[in-house]
Design a protein around this motif. Structure first.
Motif, short mmCIF file in Angstrom:
data_model
loop_
_atom_site.label_atom_id
_atom_site.label_comp_id
_atom_site.label_asym_id
_atom_site.label_seq_id
_atom_site.Cartn_x
_atom_site.Cartn_y
_atom_site.Cartn_z
N HIS A 40 51.26 -39.69 14.29
CA HIS A 40 51.02 -40.53 15.54
C HIS A 40 51.36 -41.95 15.29
O HIS A 40 50.69 -42.96 15.81
N GLU A 41 52.18 -42.25 14.11
CA GLU A 41 52.65 -43.63 14.07
C GLU A 41 51.58 -44.69 13.78
O GLU A 41 51.98 -45.88 14.39
N LEU A 42 50.86 -44.37 12.95
CA LEU A 42 49.92 -45.53 12.40
C LEU A 42 50.70 -46.47 11.84
O LEU A 42 51.83 -46.50 11.36
N CYS A 43 50.09 -47.83 11.47
CA CYS A 43 50.66 -48.83 10.95
C CYS A 43 51.21 -48.66 9.80
O CYS A 43 50.61 -47.67 8.81
N GLU A 44 52.31 -48.98 9.29
CA GLU A 44 52.98 -48.64 7.88
C GLU A 44 52.15 -48.96 6.80
O GLU A 44 52.07 -48.31 5.45
N GLU A 45 51.31 -50.13 6.93
CA GLU A 45 50.53 -50.35 5.77
C GLU A 45 49.62 -49.40 5.27
O GLU A 45 49.58 -49.17 4.17
N TYR A 46 49.05 -48.94 6.23
CA TYR A 46 48.17 -47.93 6.18
C TYR A 46 48.51 -46.49 5.77
O TYR A 46 48.01 -45.65 4.76
N ILE A 47 49.73 -46.09 6.29
CA ILE A 47 50.55 -44.98 5.64
C ILE A 47 50.80 -45.24 4.29
O ILE A 47 50.71 -44.38 3.44
N GLN A 48 51.07 -46.43 3.76
CA GLN A 48 51.62 -46.78 2.57
C GLN A 48 50.37 -46.48 1.49
O GLN A 48 50.44 -45.96 0.59
N TRP A 49 49.22 -47.16 2.21
CA TRP A 49 47.85 -46.90 1.41
C TRP A 49 47.64 -45.38 1.07
O TRP A 49 47.15 -44.96 0.04
N LEU A 50 47.45 -44.77 2.11
CA LEU A 50 47.20 -43.22 1.98
C LEU A 50 48.32 -42.65 1.11
O LEU A 50 47.81 -41.67 0.18
N ALA A 51 49.59 -42.78 1.05
CA ALA A 51 50.43 -42.12 0.02
C ALA A 51 50.16 -42.60 -1.47
O ALA A 51 50.60 -42.06 -2.31
#
Length: 211
Positions: free
Chosen positions: A154-165
């Motif tokens: 769903h193309e959430l913000c990159e900062e959040y994706i990096q945090w999850l990773a």
């Protein structure tokens, strides 16, 4: 992956806005549960934080942004203030389908801001107090993978994706420790067991000589 949404979807009068922040962000899970979103878009809750503090290490929305665990060097990054997620438009029937699978969660209403800038009221699932852990703990990797898949889908913000990773996790096949089940409900159950045992002992002592 969810099918492309219609540019002019028909929204029934009883439609519900539902904010997903855990595994339900993933189209795989939504389809597996036979839920058919009418619309979906990325969004964010700014008044709460996300932590892995539901029984078993699952995600929940919390009223505070920091736990003891997130202050410890080995457990940094287990909470995120203002978590991102997916805002779905669902029928009431589909909301009930999801609710039937969300064990230990209550439905709550909260304000959500879409990436397009709209502020709306939506429903979300929040861990019941009796099933909330004392602090956030690393989730299972399979669960975290679903969250990460949904965030990318769903193309959430990159900062959040990096945090999850970067969130530490428990590898597949690794048993969870007792701290993952140390909730108020477990404490009450233990207390009830002890109380029954004591009561039984007192009764037996008082009736031991009865014919």
């Amino acid at each position: 992956m969810l099918p492309a949404a219609s540019s002019s979807p028909v929204v029934p009068g009883d439609a519900v806005l539902y904010f997903a922040y855990g595994a339900n962000m993933s189209g795989r899970i939504i389809q597996k549960r036979e839920v058919h979103p009418i619309t979906w878009e990325p969004a964010r809750v700014t008044s709460l934080s996300l932590g892995f503090a539901h029984r078993g290490g699952y995600a929940t929305l919390m009223e505070h942004s920091v736990t003891k665990a997130s202050e410890q060097p080995g457990f940094k990054g287990l909470n995120f203030l203002g978590p991102h997620g997916v805002l779905y438009t669902l029928t009431t029937t589909d909301v009930q389908k999801i609710a039937s699978r969300e064990t230990g969660y209550d439905i709550t209403s909260l304000d959500v801001r879409t990436y397009a800038g709209r502020m709306v009221s939506a429903r979300a699932f929040q861990s019941q107090r009796l099933l909330r852990l004392k602090e956030s703990l690393p989730p299972r990797q399979q669960y975290l993978d679903l969250m990460l898949h949904g965030a990318k889908e769903h193309e959430l913000c990159e900062e959040y994706i990096q945090w999850l990773a970067a969130v530490p996790s428990v590898a597949q096949g690794t048993p969870l420790g007792p701290e993952y089940f140390d909730t108020p409900s477990e404490a009450l159950a233990r207390l009830a067991t002890v109380s029954l045992a004591v009561a039984g002992g007192v009764w037996a002592a008082g009736h031991g000589n009865c014919p």
